[in-house]
Design an enzyme around this catalytic site. Sequence first.
Site, PDB file in Angstrom:
ATOM      1  N   ASP A  40      -4.591 -10.260 -16.102  1.00  8.74           N
ATOM      2  CA  ASP A  40      -5.640 -11.278 -16.007  1.00  8.74           C
ATOM      3  C   ASP A  40      -6.765 -10.891 -16.953  1.00  8.74           C
ATOM      4  O   ASP A  40      -7.193  -9.734 -16.969  1.00  8.74           O
ATOM      5  CB  ASP A  40      -6.167 -11.284 -14.564  1.00  8.74           C
ATOM      6  CG  ASP A  40      -6.350 -12.681 -14.027  1.00  8.74           C
ATOM      7  OD1 ASP A  40      -7.074 -13.463 -14.668  1.00  8.74           O
ATOM      8  OD2 ASP A  40      -5.777 -12.986 -12.964  1.00  8.74           O
TER       9      ASP A  40
ATOM     10  N   ASP B  25      -4.062   3.779   2.537  1.00 10.51           N
ATOM     11  CA  ASP B  25      -5.516   3.610   2.690  1.00 10.51           C
ATOM     12  C   ASP B  25      -5.888   2.171   3.082  1.00 10.51           C
ATOM     13  O   ASP B  25      -7.058   1.829   3.146  1.00 10.51           O
ATOM     14  CB  ASP B  25      -6.268   4.024   1.409  1.00 10.51           C
ATOM     15  CG  ASP B  25      -5.899   3.158   0.208  1.00 10.51           C
ATOM     16  OD1 ASP B  25      -5.060   2.241   0.369  1.00 10.51           O
ATOM     17  OD2 ASP B  25      -6.442   3.395  -0.882  1.00 10.51           O
TER      18      ASP B  25
ATOM     19  N   ASP C 195       0.855  -1.195   0.000  1.00 11.57           N
ATOM     20  CA  ASP C 195       0.000   0.000   0.000  1.00 11.57           C
ATOM     21  C   ASP C 195       0.892   1.246   0.000  1.00 11.57           C
ATOM     22  O   ASP C 195       1.620   1.481   0.955  1.00 11.57           O
ATOM     23  CB  ASP C 195      -0.888  -0.046   1.251  1.00 11.57           C
ATOM     24  CG  ASP C 195      -1.699   1.228   1.424  1.00 11.57           C
ATOM     25  OD1 ASP C 195      -1.820   1.986   0.445  1.00 11.57           O
ATOM     26  OD2 ASP C 195      -2.204   1.446   2.546  1.00 11.57           O
TER      27      ASP C 195
ATOM     28  N   ASP D 284      -1.661  -1.198  -3.953  1.00 16.06           N
ATOM     29  CA  ASP D 284      -1.953  -0.443  -5.178  1.00 16.06           C
ATOM     30  C   ASP D 284      -0.786  -0.524  -6.164  1.00 16.06           C
ATOM     31  O   ASP D 284       0.272  -1.077  -5.847  1.00 16.06           O
ATOM     32  CB  ASP D 284      -2.290   1.018  -4.828  1.00 16.06           C
ATOM     33  CG  ASP D 284      -1.289   1.607  -3.854  1.00 16.06           C
ATOM     34  OD1 ASP D 284      -0.082   1.383  -4.066  1.00 16.06           O
ATOM     35  OD2 ASP D 284      -1.695   2.251  -2.858  1.00 16.06           O
TER      36      ASP D 284
ATOM     37  N   ASN E 206      -0.289   4.524  -0.508  1.00 18.20           N
ATOM     38  CA  ASN E 206      -0.911   5.795  -0.113  1.00 18.20           C
ATOM     39  C   ASN E 206      -1.658   5.727   1.219  1.00 18.20           C
ATOM     40  O   ASN E 206      -2.475   6.590   1.533  1.00 18.20           O
ATOM     41  CB  ASN E 206      -1.851   6.300  -1.219  1.00 18.20           C
ATOM     42  CG  ASN E 206      -2.990   5.319  -1.493  1.00 18.20           C
ATOM     43  OD1 ASN E 206      -2.952   4.191  -0.980  1.00 18.20           O
ATOM     44  ND2 ASN E 206      -3.981   5.714  -2.267  1.00 18.20           N
TER      45      ASN E 206
ATOM     46  N   HIS F 180      -3.699 -17.379  -5.975  1.00 21.59           N
ATOM     47  CA  HIS F 180      -4.608 -16.683  -5.064  1.00 21.59           C
ATOM     48  C   HIS F 180      -5.811 -17.546  -4.672  1.00 21.59           C
ATOM     49  O   HIS F 180      -6.608 -17.140  -3.828  1.00 21.59           O
ATOM     50  CB  HIS F 180      -5.090 -15.389  -5.741  1.00 21.59           C
ATOM     51  CG  HIS F 180      -5.826 -15.669  -7.015  1.00 21.59           C
ATOM     52  ND1 HIS F 180      -5.198 -16.199  -8.129  1.00 21.59           N
ATOM     53  CD2 HIS F 180      -7.126 -15.559  -7.342  1.00 21.59           C
ATOM     54  CE1 HIS F 180      -6.087 -16.377  -9.082  1.00 21.59           C
ATOM     55  NE2 HIS F 180      -7.273 -16.001  -8.630  1.00 21.59           N
ATOM     56  N   ASP F 181      -5.985 -18.709  -5.294  1.00 27.35           N
ATOM     57  CA  ASP F 181      -7.109 -19.606  -4.965  1.00 27.35           C
ATOM     58  C   ASP F 181      -6.689 -20.779  -4.075  1.00 27.35           C
ATOM     59  O   ASP F 181      -7.527 -21.578  -3.671  1.00 27.35           O
ATOM     60  CB  ASP F 181      -7.704 -20.208  -6.245  1.00 27.35           C
ATOM     61  CG  ASP F 181      -8.374 -19.178  -7.135  1.00 27.35           C
ATOM     62  OD1 ASP F 181      -8.808 -18.137  -6.618  1.00 27.35           O
ATOM     63  OD2 ASP F 181      -8.453 -19.426  -8.356  1.00 27.35           O
TER      64      ASP F 181
ATOM     65  N   ASP G 253      -8.704 -16.296 -17.409  1.00 24.04           N
ATOM     66  CA  ASP G 253      -9.490 -16.903 -16.344  1.00 24.04           C
ATOM     67  C   ASP G 253     -10.508 -17.910 -16.906  1.00 24.04           C
ATOM     68  O   ASP G 253     -11.222 -17.589 -17.862  1.00 24.04           O
ATOM     69  CB  ASP G 253     -10.240 -15.768 -15.614  1.00 24.04           C
ATOM     70  CG  ASP G 253     -10.901 -16.218 -14.347  1.00 24.04           C
ATOM     71  OD1 ASP G 253     -10.194 -16.715 -13.466  1.00 24.04           O
ATOM     72  OD2 ASP G 253     -12.137 -16.064 -14.236  1.00 24.04           O
TER      73      ASP G 253
ATOM     74  N   GLU H 258      -6.337 -20.633 -17.803  1.00 25.62           N
ATOM     75  CA  GLU H 258      -6.705 -21.414 -16.610  1.00 25.62           C
ATOM     76  C   GLU H 258      -7.790 -22.385 -17.058  1.00 25.62           C
ATOM     77  O   GLU H 258      -8.856 -21.967 -17.522  1.00 25.62           O
ATOM     78  CB  GLU H 258      -7.236 -20.488 -15.518  1.00 25.62           C
ATOM     79  CG  GLU H 258      -7.451 -21.236 -14.206  1.00 25.62           C
ATOM     80  CD  GLU H 258      -8.524 -20.616 -13.314  1.00 25.62           C
ATOM     81  OE1 GLU H 258      -8.472 -20.817 -12.106  1.00 25.62           O
ATOM     82  OE2 GLU H 258      -9.440 -19.945 -13.838  1.00 25.62           O
TER      83      GLU H 258
END
Length: 546
Positions: A97, A24, A20, A28, A22, A322-323, A198, A253
């Site tokens: 992606d 928040d 991150d 990013d 900035n 990520h899965d 995907d 995928e």
Amino acid sequence: MNKWWKNRVVYQIYPISFCDSNGDGFGDIKGIISKIDYLKDLGVGAIWLNPIYDSPNDDMGYDIRDYRKVQNMFGSIEDLKLLIHELHKVDIKLIMDLVVNHTSDEHKWFVESSKSKENPFHDYYIWVDGIAEERPNSLASFFTPSAWTYNDEIKQWYLHLFSEKQPDLNWENEKVREQVYSIINFWFDLGIDGFRMDVINLIAKNLKFDSISIDSDTKFDEKQFANQPKLHIYLEELREKCFNGRDNYCIGETPFANEDDIKKLVLSKKELDMIFQFDFLEADTGLKKWDYQELDLIKFKETLAKWQNIFAEKNSVFWSNHDQSRPVSRYGNVSNKVFWEKSAKMLAVAMHFLRGTSYIFQGEELGMTNYLTMTKDDLFDIESIEYYKTLKTDDEKEKGLKAILKRGRENARSPIHWTSGLNAGFTTAVPWARVNNNYLDINAQDQLLNDGSVLSFYKKIIYLKSNDSLLIDGEFELLRAKDKKVFAYSRTLGNTQYLIYCNFTNENLLLKDEEIKNCELILSNYNELSWALRPYESLVLKKVLF
Ligand code: ISL
């Protein structure tokens, strides 16, 4: 012709959890730019970025509202251009992606499509006439009990293989296909180097929807929508419209693809350059993802060996994304610090010395683990949340949370541990997702300073995988096929051979004389050589053949 992806290691960035810039609480694009030195030092040759497009985030960006806009929390298209520029300056490629099996229900196409049957966008999606009391058929989606949702205004059902906020596009419609090609070309023209596509093998559906009473139980049946004959027609067209004259690459995928499907996709027809499929990751799973079991190493090895031989350098080799949950928690041993470190390094060798392009998911290079605890309030992924809703009794819920702790997608998506400081150095604000409590023990800052760290070991592996022709082109052969505890194989090029031995247990195991005779040690996760294979040891030996 040598393709650029053949000898580059790809590093996957899940942007919301990476860095991150900035303050928040969300990772990013500028955060990624700030870590380019880290990526260069790690030695990776390409980045695969999970979706950064405008999205309501019902499924964390896999529900796209605008394909040409960068989501505000990630920055702007100017930031993305800068990222491409800065990555290219240090010779790192960027793969994005592409999610075109479905869009968000907030995409303007779907908003229009839902207005009336006469609307020009109506046929962009898959609608079936019917009454609210009777779904078109009993198909379940990946995430929800039924793959159908009713629209009361127009008295039709629409298909969604994922959440109801992810309606499936109708690829039969030529206009849809043209839109997709134009999106791909838009991003290629902007300078990206390829796409990870995907669930690309789900785009063609079997559209014969027989009416089945609402009383019948829903069931998940991939034969209705995966690997249909028209898939190949669409992909050939896509290739022709978007890839001609470009040096860009695409990896699809393709869950549920069998050997014949895959051969068509990447070998005989070359519709895709490479694919991700997941059967070797099922060797520790029962019928469903949540039925986790002890790893059946023989099954794992047999499955991997089959693909190694069929696809040679076109294999994609990876432990996680990520899965998937964290490999060291899933296949290694996190019960103490020594086993954690040894097994993280052992797994790195076991997978990334295989033939094919290596994909490393962010944090894997640090040996990041699954969360240490999981309660109902900790769930933040749609798949786990929907699964938890199906659990009825207290006992089921308790077991379900254990399964999520072991398998939930939350585990991969926790913020990266950069330092031992506040929020593991990921953000100065409240992080969007819980930071794993073990960041004081596992973080990049400490590991960068330590030659013996998991990170330093990964650097060696990435260097070898990208530069050593034996690891790039060497033939694969499975050794000790019936051994339940050791994953062993050789890679051979000309008269040189690497022998790789990986101990998946916490026991001392025997190495036979003939296995190590006339060998030189190339790499080990122990300091000195011993002629036994120690707990979670990985050994790479070199032999000259006569
Ligand atoms: O996540 C899975 C198992 O935990 C898979 O079944 C996954 O849903 C499947 O491989 C498709 O994944 C891709 O498309 C989904 C998205 O949720 C995943 O993150 C993405 O990788 C829908 O777009």
